[in-house]
Design a protein around this motif. Structure first.
Motif, PDB file in Angstrom:
ATOM      1  N   ARG A  66      -2.003 118.644  55.922  1.00  7.22           N
ATOM      2  CA  ARG A  66      -2.174 117.471  55.050  1.00  7.22           C
ATOM      3  C   ARG A  66      -1.897 117.768  53.582  1.00  7.22           C
ATOM      4  O   ARG A  66      -1.251 116.971  52.894  1.00  7.22           O
ATOM      5  N   PHE A  67      -2.371 118.924  53.079  1.00  9.25           N
ATOM      6  CA  PHE A  67      -2.309 119.189  51.641  1.00  9.25           C
ATOM      7  C   PHE A  67      -1.279 120.244  51.244  1.00  9.25           C
ATOM      8  O   PHE A  67      -0.964 120.367  50.059  1.00  9.25           O
ATOM      9  N   GLY A  68      -0.770 121.012  52.165  1.00  4.82           N
ATOM     10  CA  GLY A  68       0.268 121.972  51.841  1.00  4.82           C
ATOM     11  C   GLY A  68      -0.254 123.349  51.459  1.00  4.82           C
ATOM     12  O   GLY A  68      -1.450 123.556  51.208  1.00  4.82           O
ATOM     13  N   SER A  69       0.674 124.304  51.391  1.00  4.58           N
ATOM     14  CA  SER A  69       0.329 125.718  51.174  1.00  4.58           C
ATOM     15  C   SER A  69      -0.155 125.994  49.750  1.00  4.58           C
ATOM     16  O   SER A  69      -1.058 126.804  49.541  1.00  4.58           O
ATOM     17  N   ARG A  70       0.445 125.346  48.757  1.00  4.67           N
ATOM     18  CA  ARG A  70       0.110 125.648  47.365  1.00  4.67           C
ATOM     19  C   ARG A  70      -1.355 125.385  47.061  1.00  4.67           C
ATOM     20  O   ARG A  70      -2.054 126.232  46.475  1.00  4.67           O
ATOM     21  N   ARG A  71      -1.844 124.226  47.448  1.00  6.29           N
ATOM     22  CA  ARG A  71      -3.242 123.880  47.165  1.00  6.29           C
ATOM     23  C   ARG A  71      -4.204 124.792  47.917  1.00  6.29           C
ATOM     24  O   ARG A  71      -5.228 125.229  47.372  1.00  6.29           O
ATOM     25  N   LEU A  72      -3.875 125.098  49.169  1.00  8.70           N
ATOM     26  CA  LEU A  72      -4.791 125.928  49.947  1.00  8.70           C
ATOM     27  C   LEU A  72      -4.793 127.376  49.472  1.00  8.70           C
ATOM     28  O   LEU A  72      -5.854 128.019  49.433  1.00  8.70           O
ATOM     29  N   LEU A  73      -3.626 127.914  49.100  1.00 10.48           N
ATOM     30  CA  LEU A  73      -3.596 129.279  48.584  1.00 10.48           C
ATOM     31  C   LEU A  73      -4.357 129.391  47.261  1.00 10.48           C
ATOM     32  O   LEU A  73      -5.070 130.375  47.025  1.00 10.48           O
ATOM     33  N   ALA A  74      -4.225 128.383  46.403  1.00  9.95           N
ATOM     34  CA  ALA A  74      -4.947 128.409  45.130  1.00  9.95           C
ATOM     35  C   ALA A  74      -6.454 128.300  45.352  1.00  9.95           C
ATOM     36  O   ALA A  74      -7.242 129.050  44.757  1.00  9.95           O
ATOM     37  N   THR A  75      -6.856 127.375  46.215  1.00 10.50           N
ATOM     38  CA  THR A  75      -8.287 127.209  46.499  1.00 10.50           C
ATOM     39  C   THR A  75      -8.865 128.464  47.144  1.00 10.50           C
ATOM     40  O   THR A  75      -9.945 128.942  46.766  1.00 10.50           O
ATOM     41  N   GLY A  76      -8.145 128.992  48.121  1.00  9.64           N
ATOM     42  CA  GLY A  76      -8.609 130.208  48.777  1.00  9.64           C
ATOM     43  C   GLY A  76      -8.698 131.377  47.826  1.00  9.64           C
ATOM     44  O   GLY A  76      -9.650 132.176  47.889  1.00  9.64           O
TER      45      GLY A  76
END
Length: 426
Positions: A66-76
């Protein structure tokens, strides 16, 4: 070249995540002394981290689609950074567990986010090799957590060592936010490309959702492949290998750290070879899985049955066999790619990634309990005999995993044949 830049940024974030994940492997003895805990409670640090990691895989997979790799990598990355800062100042087991939980949540977002970058930025024919290279280059993080971390802990101390590690995470987050893009303007056909030799084409109507990924036996074949191939090498590198080598087998700390480094370096060599094999002979992927499991079980049998402490050459041989475990587990993700379209690759990859980490959690807990039970009161550390009993539990997991791989291999082949027939008739 832009696709390689995107992949490189994601890969750097994954390397940092592996560094954080693996740091406890060589810091375990120091952690036990700092926190004042025994082997059973010490294992809870890794268990908490891996349990959160495994439990988050499917939710993260859905969020990734839903949100893509960029947002999840930054959040993680931010979550892991916070966890590392807490761990640097932890003085009791509760605080340390909370820190490892934060690291586990952030770590859960790293690997499958990078696999999505590979799936969307590169042609499908390159996927098997790039998945292997991603997994293996990511293990540079484990390499950095071996000898360098041992030296830092010895000379700089606990807090300074883990504060320095937190700085790496901050740099990785900054790079992801400023550089990474989720997908190119034109997305490739996606990871659903199936090698012609398999004839397992995906129907034209692609159904979305996690339920459809799970319904395909190929996804479950990937899960059990990951389960049966990963746990032995992971548990050895992540927590119990270093104590086994130093306390059980009597190796010097530097020698044990070098063996753990060899485990990582060897994986870097084997990964591309296994990726090339899967790309050229996709119909024989499960045969390779059985070979990896058989070799691991045989190598451990020799070490565990050796009279007295095993010689260094034998322990080196064990590590050389275990270095194939990580690359072998990546075959599970190739199954996820083969049997799922691009719009649900995140969820399918999350399902597969649960397998090996569930097995690792079970084994870490079981080894900790056995070591605690077989270590006498007042003993400075577990005996070699206690370690042997503990590591023998691996055979139960190998047996279960091998049966399930064989079962879903047959089911998947029947499904593939039925789909090919239906498409031919249509």
């Amino acid at each position: 070249m832009r696709r390689y830049l995107m992949w490189g940024v994601g890969l750097l974030a994954y390397i940092v995540a592996v560094f954080y994940r693996s740091s406890l492997g060589v810091a375990g003895v120091a952690a036990a002394e700092r926190l004042g805990v025994g082997t059973a409670l010490l294992s809870m640090l890794s268990v908490a981290q891996l349990a959160v990691y495994a439990g988050m895989q499917i939710p993260v997979g859905v969020l990734l689609d839903r949100f893509g790799s960029r947002r999840l990598l930054a959040t993680g990355g931010l979550l892991m950074l916070a966890g590392q800062l807490v761990f640097a100042f932890a003085g009791d087991i509760g605080t340390a567990i909370a820190a490892r939980v934060l690291i586990g949540v952030g770590d859960a977002m790293a690997f499958i986010s990078v696999l999505r970058i590979v799936a969307l930025w590169f042609p499908p024919r390159q996927n098997p090799l790039l998945v292997q290279v991603t997994g293996m280059v990511g293990q540079l993080g484990a390499l950095c957590s071996a000898v360098p971390l041992v030296l830092l802990l010895r000379h700089a101390g606990w807090t300074a060592t883990f504060l320095g590690a937190a700085g790496l995470g901050a740099a990785a987050v900054l790079l992801v936010v400023t550089t990474l893009r989720d997908e190119p303007a034109t997305v490739h056909a996606g990871p659903s490309e199936i090698p012609a030799a398999r004839s397992d084409a995906v129907p034209a109507k692609r159904e979305r959702g996690l339920r459809h990924s799970w319904a395909h036996p190929g996804t479950r074949l990937g899960l059990w492949t990951h389960f049966v191939t990963q746990f032995s090498g992971t548990v050895f590198a992540l927590l119990w290998g270093y104590p086994f080598l130093t306390q059980g087998e009597g190796l010097a700390p530097g020698t044990a750290a070098l063996l753990l480094s060899l485990l990582t370096v060897g994986g870097l060599v084997m990964g591309p070879l296994i990726g090339h094999f899967c790309g050229r002979l996709p119909y024989h992927r499960s045969t390779l899985v059985f070979a990896i499991v058989g070799a691991s079980a045989a190598a451990w049998a020799v070490v565990l049955l050796w009279p007295g402490r095993a010689p260094l050459w034998l322990l080196t041989g064990l590590v050389l066999v275990l270095m194939v475990n990580g690359p072998g587990s990546m075959i599970g993700f190739d199954y996820a790619r083969s049997f799922n379209p691009a719009d649900r690759i995140g969820g399918a990859t999350g399902i597969v990634n649960v397998g090996g980490f569930v097995a690792s959690i079970v084994l870490i807990v079981a080894i900790g309990v056995v070591l605690q039970l077989r270590t006498g009161p007042g003993a400075e550390h577990p005996s070699l005999g206690a370690f042997r009993w503990a590591f023998s539990l691996q055979y139960l997991l190998w047996g279960l995993g091998a049966v399930q791989v064989y079962r879903y291999r047959r089911t998947t082949r029947r499904r593939v044949a039925a789909e090919a027939l239906r498409l031919a008739i249509a």
